[in-house]
Design an enzyme around this catalytic site. Structure first.
Site, PDB file in Angstrom:
ATOM      1  N   CYS A  13     -65.483   2.838  16.300  1.00  0.00           N
ATOM      2  CA  CYS A  13     -66.509   2.772  15.263  1.00  0.00           C
ATOM      3  C   CYS A  13     -65.961   1.998  14.074  1.00  0.00           C
ATOM      4  O   CYS A  13     -64.764   1.771  13.953  1.00  0.00           O
ATOM      5  CB  CYS A  13     -66.924   4.169  14.803  1.00  0.00           C
ATOM      6  SG  CYS A  13     -67.637   5.206  16.088  1.00  0.00           S
ATOM      7  N   CYS A 248     -52.677   2.898  15.548  1.00  0.00           N
ATOM      8  CA  CYS A 248     -53.064   2.578  16.915  1.00  0.00           C
ATOM      9  C   CYS A 248     -52.632   1.165  17.291  1.00  0.00           C
ATOM     10  O   CYS A 248     -53.058   0.187  16.666  1.00  0.00           O
ATOM     11  CB  CYS A 248     -54.578   2.715  17.054  1.00  0.00           C
ATOM     12  SG  CYS A 248     -55.224   2.171  18.649  1.00  0.00           S
ATOM     13  N   SER A 295     -59.809 -12.027  22.262  1.00  0.00           N
ATOM     14  CA  SER A 295     -58.584 -11.372  21.804  1.00  0.00           C
ATOM     15  C   SER A 295     -57.340 -11.826  22.552  1.00  0.00           C
ATOM     16  O   SER A 295     -56.225 -11.497  22.147  1.00  0.00           O
ATOM     17  CB  SER A 295     -58.715  -9.847  21.886  1.00  0.00           C
ATOM     18  OG  SER A 295     -59.214  -9.447  23.146  1.00  0.00           O
ATOM     19  N   ASP A 357     -54.586 -12.472  29.015  1.00  0.00           N
ATOM     20  CA  ASP A 357     -55.579 -11.522  28.523  1.00  0.00           C
ATOM     21  C   ASP A 357     -54.835 -10.425  27.768  1.00  0.00           C
ATOM     22  O   ASP A 357     -53.608 -10.294  27.889  1.00  0.00           O
ATOM     23  CB  ASP A 357     -56.378 -10.938  29.689  1.00  0.00           C
ATOM     24  CG  ASP A 357     -57.716 -10.366  29.261  1.00  0.00           C
ATOM     25  OD1 ASP A 357     -58.009 -10.366  28.049  1.00  0.00           O
ATOM     26  OD2 ASP A 357     -58.467  -9.906  30.142  1.00  0.00           O
ATOM     27  N   ASP A 358     -55.589  -9.622  27.000  1.00  0.00           N
ATOM     28  CA  ASP A 358     -54.916  -8.604  26.197  1.00  0.00           C
ATOM     29  C   ASP A 358     -54.669  -7.306  26.944  1.00  0.00           C
ATOM     30  O   ASP A 358     -53.803  -6.527  26.567  1.00  0.00           O
ATOM     31  CB  ASP A 358     -55.683  -8.330  24.902  1.00  0.00           C
ATOM     32  CG  ASP A 358     -57.098  -7.837  25.146  1.00  0.00           C
ATOM     33  OD1 ASP A 358     -57.273  -6.863  25.885  1.00  0.00           O
ATOM     34  OD2 ASP A 358     -58.036  -8.427  24.596  1.00  0.00           O
ATOM     35  N   CYS A 394     -57.017   7.359  26.081  1.00  0.00           N
ATOM     36  CA  CYS A 394     -56.908   7.573  24.641  1.00  0.00           C
ATOM     37  C   CYS A 394     -57.815   8.734  24.240  1.00  0.00           C
ATOM     38  O   CYS A 394     -58.953   8.818  24.690  1.00  0.00           O
ATOM     39  CB  CYS A 394     -57.317   6.310  23.880  1.00  0.00           C
ATOM     40  SG  CYS A 394     -57.325   6.523  22.078  1.00  0.00           S
ATOM     41  N   CYS A 443     -48.818   4.095  17.756  1.00  0.00           N
ATOM     42  CA  CYS A 443     -49.090   4.985  18.883  1.00  0.00           C
ATOM     43  C   CYS A 443     -49.113   4.161  20.167  1.00  0.00           C
ATOM     44  O   CYS A 443     -49.890   3.211  20.296  1.00  0.00           O
ATOM     45  CB  CYS A 443     -50.430   5.690  18.678  1.00  0.00           C
ATOM     46  SG  CYS A 443     -50.913   6.736  20.073  1.00  0.00           S
ATOM     47  N   CYS A 446     -51.329   5.416  25.210  1.00  0.00           N
ATOM     48  CA  CYS A 446     -52.088   4.928  26.364  1.00  0.00           C
ATOM     49  C   CYS A 446     -51.193   4.172  27.347  1.00  0.00           C
ATOM     50  O   CYS A 446     -51.589   3.924  28.491  1.00  0.00           O
ATOM     51  CB  CYS A 446     -53.263   4.057  25.918  1.00  0.00           C
ATOM     52  SG  CYS A 446     -52.811   2.682  24.854  1.00  0.00           S
TER      53      CYS A 446
END
Length: 457
Positions: A13, A248, A295, A357-358, A394, A443, A446
């Site tokens: 968000c 993050c 990205s 790619d990310d 996550c 962090c 993940c």
């Protein structure tokens, strides 16, 4: 055989808040939400306050679909907050759109939240036993219930008590009485920054918003800090001591806009350095470096520069496709990929290609991209990823699906390479990612399952 779907974590968000009595706060909030549209396309909302009452307008869809000029012009006040949403918790319903507005014994309050609580169900049950009534399914309503329950003395004291109850990630903007408030969880997982705007201030999830609205960057909100903005200016309260800063990592890898700076780290520069680290870890004898836009672009440019290879626009993105809808058949899902991305045959033909790619989350889109680049004439496709393998979900505001559906949790690197159909596959190491970011205060849960906040797995 596993079935894998979308390859990207869903954005969480975006929040924006402004206190500027002499300016058009609703319109500036509208512009701010436009700049944050990449963080959520499910719903949008704006709440404005004149210091006595709060008016709100929200709806499902993009900012441009929810707000017309007429609607924005009707939202009058001296301060406002706004929200764009993708639902990491709660279903995609209008009742779950934010900002949330409540009437309580002290007046009215509006709240917008970016993040996710790990103890939301526990708190909801406790509040329910004490008579609380919920109208939404989102954890943000748990937060606003706690604030109003503790609101016996000052709002700042109520926020401190609320923070003691909360576990998880949260960046909040709040309208209450005659003030705008922003706060950030003690780990600083989700971003929030402060801007100066004429006679007022604003708060935003990303610094790129400040450029859009004409504000001057002041600083990031610190982990555990409560920032209060009113007619006397900006005041800071340390609501909760910083536990251990763990921003993050995926904000830098995928979520944030490249023109943002988060906790003093440039997103675009961080991604470029990820590409440099990839080049040092896995140099490929190739003719061309391409990116999966957007990205992956900065990392691809860093990789090409480090190895002295040419960079080309091998994959073109359709900028007018904003949202992915759940398609009923596999054929239609594959069409959705082709609507978003297309291979540029004139650049790729007869080339040995490094495609960057990310991230890979589930795998299917990656396999379609490799297939697409091959069909466009590439002789070799080497697939490099500027994040470590995503093997754990996550719980802090990014929707990455269940653990058993994460391809890196179910397959080894060689199996994933075969699944996506690449000639070679390499992920950046955790050490390489930390070197690129220049900090270990992030962090990485993940990737390695070491969650900085207790979660129920």
């Amino acid at each position: 055989m596993f079935e894998f779907g979308e390859d990207k974590p869903k954005e969480e968000c975006g929040v924006f808040g402004i206190y500027a009595p002499t300016q058009e706060v609703a319109r500036l909030t509208y512009y701010g939400l436009y700049a944050l549209q990449h963080r959520g396309q499910e719903s949008a909302g704006i709440a404005v306050s004149d210091g006595r009452s709060i008016d709100v307008h929200k709806g499902m869809g993009l900012v441009s679909e929810v707000f017309s000029d007429r609607v924005v012009d009707c939202l009058k006040g001296k301060m406002a907050i706004g929200h764009v949403r993708y639902s990491p918790t709660g279903s995609g319903l209008l009742t779950n759109a934010q900002p949330l507005v409540v009437h309580y014994q002290k007046g009215m309050m509006a709240l917008a939240h970016n993040g996710s609580l790990t103890n939301a169900l526990e708190l909801r049950e406790e509040l329910g036993k004490n008579g609380a009534v919920f109208q939404t399914t989102i954890d943000s309503e748990v937060i606003i219930n706690l604030i109003t329950r503790y609101r016996q003395e000052s709002l700042e004291d109520a926020l401190v008590k609320t923070m003691l109850d909360l576990r998880g990630a949260y960046a909040l903007v709040i309208l209450a009485e005659d003030k705008l408030i922003g706060l950030r969880d003690p780990h600083g997982v989700r971003p929030l920054c402060i801007g100066r705007m004429g006679d007022g201030y604003c708060l935003a999830s990303e610094s790129c918003v400040l450029d859009t609205t004409g504000a001057e960057f002041v600083r990031d909100v610190e982990p555990g800090e409560i920032v209060v903005i009113d007619e006397d200016g900006l005041h800071s309260h340390q609501g909760f001591s910083e536990i251990e800063r763990t921003s993050c990592a995926f904000e830098y890898i995928h979520i944030a806009r490249p023109d943002s700076t988060i906790d003093q780290l440039s997103v675009s520069e961080s991604r470029r350095r990820m590409g440099i680290e990839l080049a040092r870890e896995y140099p490929v004898d190739a003719d061309l470096v391409i990116a999966v836009p957007d990205s992956g672009t900065a990392s691809a440019l860093g990789y090409a520069s480090e190895l002295g290879l040419p960079f080309g626009d091998g994959v073109i993105k359709n900028c007018y496709v904003h949202r992915t809808f759940i398609q009923p058949t596999q054929e239609m899902r594959e069409m959705d990929v082709r609507l978003k991305l297309n291979a540029n045959a004139s650049v790729l033909k007869n080339k040995r290609v490094v495609m960057i790619d990310d991230s890979i989350v589930q795998g299917t889109t990656s396999s379609k991209l490799v297939e697409m680049v091959r069909k466009a004439g590439a002789k070799e496709v080497h697939f490099l990823i500027s994040s470590p393998p995503v093997a754990y979900p996550c719980f802090f505001g990014i929707d990455t699906v269940k653990r058993e559906k994460l391809i890196a949790n179910q397959m080894g690197i060689e199996e994933i390479r075969e699944f996506v159909g690449a000639d070679s596959l390499h992920y950046i190491s955790e050490g390489g990612l930390l070197r690129a970011l220049g900090t270990d205060c992030v962090c990485l849960a993940c990737f390695n399952g070491a969650y900085p906040i207790p979660v129920l797995t």
